[in-house]
Write an enzyme that holds these catalytic residues in place. Structure first.
Site, mmCIF file in Angstrom:
data_model
loop_
_atom_site.group_PDB
_atom_site.id
_atom_site.type_symbol
_atom_site.label_atom_id
_atom_site.label_comp_id
_atom_site.label_asym_id
_atom_site.label_seq_id
_atom_site.Cartn_x
_atom_site.Cartn_y
_atom_site.Cartn_z
ATOM 1 N N TYR A 1 -15.463 28.255 17.580
ATOM 2 C CA TYR A 1 -15.329 29.553 16.925
ATOM 3 C C TYR A 1 -16.647 29.968 16.268
ATOM 4 C CZ TYR A 1 -13.850 33.111 13.597
ATOM 5 O OH TYR A 1 -13.747 34.276 12.877
ATOM 6 N N HIS B 1 0.952 5.412 1.327
ATOM 7 C CA HIS B 1 0.466 6.491 2.194
ATOM 8 C C HIS B 1 0.991 7.807 1.651
ATOM 9 C CE1 HIS B 1 -1.008 4.509 5.921
ATOM 10 N NE2 HIS B 1 -0.190 3.549 5.557
ATOM 11 N N HIS C 1 0.818 -1.211 0.000
ATOM 12 C CA HIS C 1 0.000 0.000 0.000
ATOM 13 C C HIS C 1 0.853 1.264 0.000
ATOM 14 C CE1 HIS C 1 0.574 -0.676 4.339
ATOM 15 N NE2 HIS C 1 0.247 0.583 4.545
ATOM 16 N N GLN D 1 -19.443 33.179 17.231
ATOM 17 C CA GLN D 1 -19.718 34.267 16.289
ATOM 18 C C GLN D 1 -21.067 34.918 16.511
ATOM 19 O OE1 GLN D 1 -17.321 35.609 14.146
ATOM 20 N NE2 GLN D 1 -16.254 34.296 15.602
#
Length: 133
Positions: free
Chosen positions: A126, A65, A63, A130
């Site tokens: 966050y 990555h 595999h 607001q």
């Protein structure tokens, strides 16, 4: 391999990263040393061509990555499609033994996870804050 956190274009400032993983068909261990080295070259070549940056790469026998940074106009699916398609075509031309062992080099599937500097909790907090501004 880039070290800056943000990338700027004419109209956008962004930091988009993806962890991508994919395997050869049937998870066969065909990515041996000489094929691994060529695959690394091909992936870096194609990444440059399509405008993404490979921050980290590890090619194992069964595999691959990658940690890539990309502009917001490049979807993860398109990135994987470009990298897998290009590398498969060239590797199968240069290493005919891959053709005899596998009907196609890569599986159709892949793993993708977005990676960012800011956690999901931080973004949610966050946004929640607001409405109090």
């Amino acid at each position: 391999m880039a070290t800056k956190r943000w990338t700027c274009s004419r109209t956008t400032v962004y930091n988009i990263g993806y962890h991508l993983i994919w395997c050869p068909k049937y998870r066969r261990k065909v990515l041996e040393e000489h094929i691994q080295n060529r695959l690394r070259e091909l992936l870096l070549e194609k990444a440059y061509e399509i405008g993404i940056t490979i921050e980290k790469m590890e090619v194992l026998p069964d595999h691959v990555h990658l940690f890539v940074k990309s502009p917001p106009t490049a979807s993860p699916h398109w990135i994987v499609q470009q990298l897998k398609g290009y590398s498969s075509r060239i590797l199968r031309q240069e290493f005919p033994e891959l053709k005899s062992r596998l009907p196609t080099l890569w599986t159709r599937s892949y793993y993708c996870e977005s990676v960012g500097h800011i956690s999901q909790k931080s973004v949610e907090k966050y946004i929640e804050q607001q409405k109090n501004v």
